[in-house]
Design an enzyme around this catalytic site. Structure first.
Site, PDB file in Angstrom:
ATOM      1  N   LYS A  15     -12.522  -2.104   7.943  1.00  0.00           N
ATOM      2  CA  LYS A  15     -11.715  -3.111   8.628  1.00  0.00           C
ATOM      3  C   LYS A  15     -12.214  -3.325  10.065  1.00  0.00           C
ATOM      4  CE  LYS A  15      -8.882  -2.848   5.056  1.00  0.00           C
ATOM      5  NZ  LYS A  15      -8.732  -3.897   4.042  1.00  0.00           N
ATOM      6  N   TRP A  46       0.818  -1.213   0.000  1.00  0.00           N
ATOM      7  CA  TRP A  46       0.000   0.000   0.000  1.00  0.00           C
ATOM      8  C   TRP A  46       0.848   1.257   0.000  1.00  0.00           C
ATOM      9  CZ3 TRP A  46      -4.416  -0.496  -1.954  1.00  0.00           C
ATOM     10  CH2 TRP A  46      -5.193  -1.653  -1.753  1.00  0.00           C
ATOM     11  N   ASP A  60      -1.420   6.431   6.936  1.00  0.00           N
ATOM     12  CA  ASP A  60      -2.534   5.587   6.494  1.00  0.00           C
ATOM     13  C   ASP A  60      -2.785   4.567   7.598  1.00  0.00           C
ATOM     14  OD1 ASP A  60      -4.234   3.714   5.385  1.00  0.00           O
ATOM     15  OD2 ASP A  60      -3.133   3.532   3.501  1.00  0.00           O
TER      16      ASP A  60
END
Length: 404
Positions: free
Chosen positions: A232, A117, A207
């Protein structure tokens, strides 16, 4: 409505498990939100009932994470990937206002690359232009093969720029199972101390998509921007939560007049902040479910409870994986000390062994264990809604599997 015992155990990486009690409560809200006679998926986002609910969601996040008054909490869409672009636009606008004389060639953005990511985030910054992209460190270079993300690099490997417009890192790499330690003294912690330069506000961007609300955020006040997709730990897909320091909510149009790239209006943090996250229609249903999850979290003891519980869950899984390694049946993919609490990744050793492992788990009502398509293997996601009892069932299965 299906009862709890009819559901499988969802170890998927996202969208991921949600508490059954929250889902049951949400079904009521789908029909009648707070006695309005209108379902939450139908209600106006301008209604006083929804605006009050949105304010309560913000207050709950602020209280549980101890967000200081120097930071705003904003709600938007587009997930973490949308923020790959938004943080570049907003932070370059801020930098241009601070340094109107500097061109793109004189402007640098720093990216700490520790997994798939953060690599994608750096690629997006490079694609957008407007600044030179400096890779502060690439953790692949510290793996034995030089080709995989399997550890957090040592502090002395970080090469930050002198005056970057932003410094980006991904706290937990969902695909690769690599996470920064929350103990400042640990070798795998983020080197916050290297950013302390006088009294300047560091343009630090994090992030937190796959670890948001699973435990406290270290040095939260030192961050310029923290963002997270909700799918999540606290809600369904479609909601992105931002924690933005006030000095990073800037007039992007004024910056554009000085030469910065124009910022799409719904990506502007100032647009979101000025409109109380209601400039356009927000993700009403995901916000509602996230609010119910947050209420439940507060009742259960907040961050202290979830930090302890999530530590126990991760320790149990890592312990059985280590046992499997010692028996030559499993192979851990991340070096000790750099492993994620949320996404434990490993390989099953032997021809067709992974297929057999996944089939056995499926028969026992455990799904979502197949690793990301880009890296393969097994990935066990241990988000907040996954209970210790469910983790114990998985650990028992793994133990039986390696003893067969």
């Amino acid at each position: 409505m299906a009862s709890d015992h009819a559901r499988v155990i969802n170890f998927g990486a996202g969208p991921s498990a949600l508490p059954v009690t929250v889902l049951e409560e949400a079904t009521k809200g789908l029909l009648n939100f707070q006695q309005t006679g209108i379902g939450i998926a139908e209600v106006s986002h301008r209604s006083k009932e929804f605006q009050a609910f949105l304010a309560s969601v913000e207050a709950s996040i602020r209280a549980q994470l101890d967000v200081p008054p120097t930071h705003r909490i904003l709600f938007t869409q587009g997930g973490g990937s949308g923020q790959f672009s938004a943080v570049v636009y907003n932070m370059l606008a801020r930098y241009r206002l601070l340094h109107p004389e500097r061109s793109a060639a004189d402007t640098v953005v720093d990216y700490v690359v520790t997994g798939s990511w953060s690599k994608k985030a750096a690629e997006e910054a490079r694609r957008l232009g407007g600044a030179q992209v400096n890779i502060v460190v690439d953790s692949k270079q510290f793996s034995e093969s030089g080709k995989v993300f399997d550890r957090i690099p040592p502090h002395d490997a970080y090469k930050f720029s002198e005056d970057p417009a932003l410094v980006y890192y991904c706290e937990n790499e969902t695909v690769d199972g690599v996470e920064f330690s929350h103990e400042d003294s640990a070798p795998a912690s983020f080197p916050f101390h290297l950013l302390q330069k006088g009294n300047a506000l560091a343009p630090l961007v994090a992030d937190y998509s796959s670890s948001f609300m699973c435990r406290p955020i270290p040095h939260l006040a030192d961050h310029a921007v923290i963002y997270a997709g909700a799918q999540k730990n606290i809600g369904p897909a479609g909601l992105t939560i931002l924690i933005v320091r006030e000095d990073c909510i800037v007039d992007v149009d004024a910056a554009a007049r000085l030469g910065a790239a124009p910022v799409p209006i719904t990506m502007s943090y100032k647009t979101l902040a000025d409109a109380g996250s209601l400039y356009n229609t927000p993700s009403v249903l995901p916000i509602y479910v996230a609010g119910l999850v947050l209420e439940r979290m507060q009742r259960h003891g907040g961050m202290k409870h979830y930090e302890e519980t999530n530590r126990h869950k991760a320790e149990k899984v890592y312990a059985v994986v280590k046992k499997g390694e010692q028996q030559g049946k499993l192979r851990r993919k991340v070096q000790e000390g750099s492993g994620s609490w949320m996404n434990v990744v490993f390989e099953v050793v032997g021809s067709d062994a992974e297929k057999k492992f996944l089939e056995g788990a499926e028969k026992r009502g455990m799904k979502g264990l197949k690793g990301h398509r880009s890296v393969g293997g097994i990935r066990v996601s241990l988000y907040n809604a996954v209970t210790e009892a469910e983790v114990d069932r998985l650990v028992d299965y793994i133990d039986n599997f390696i003893n067969e």
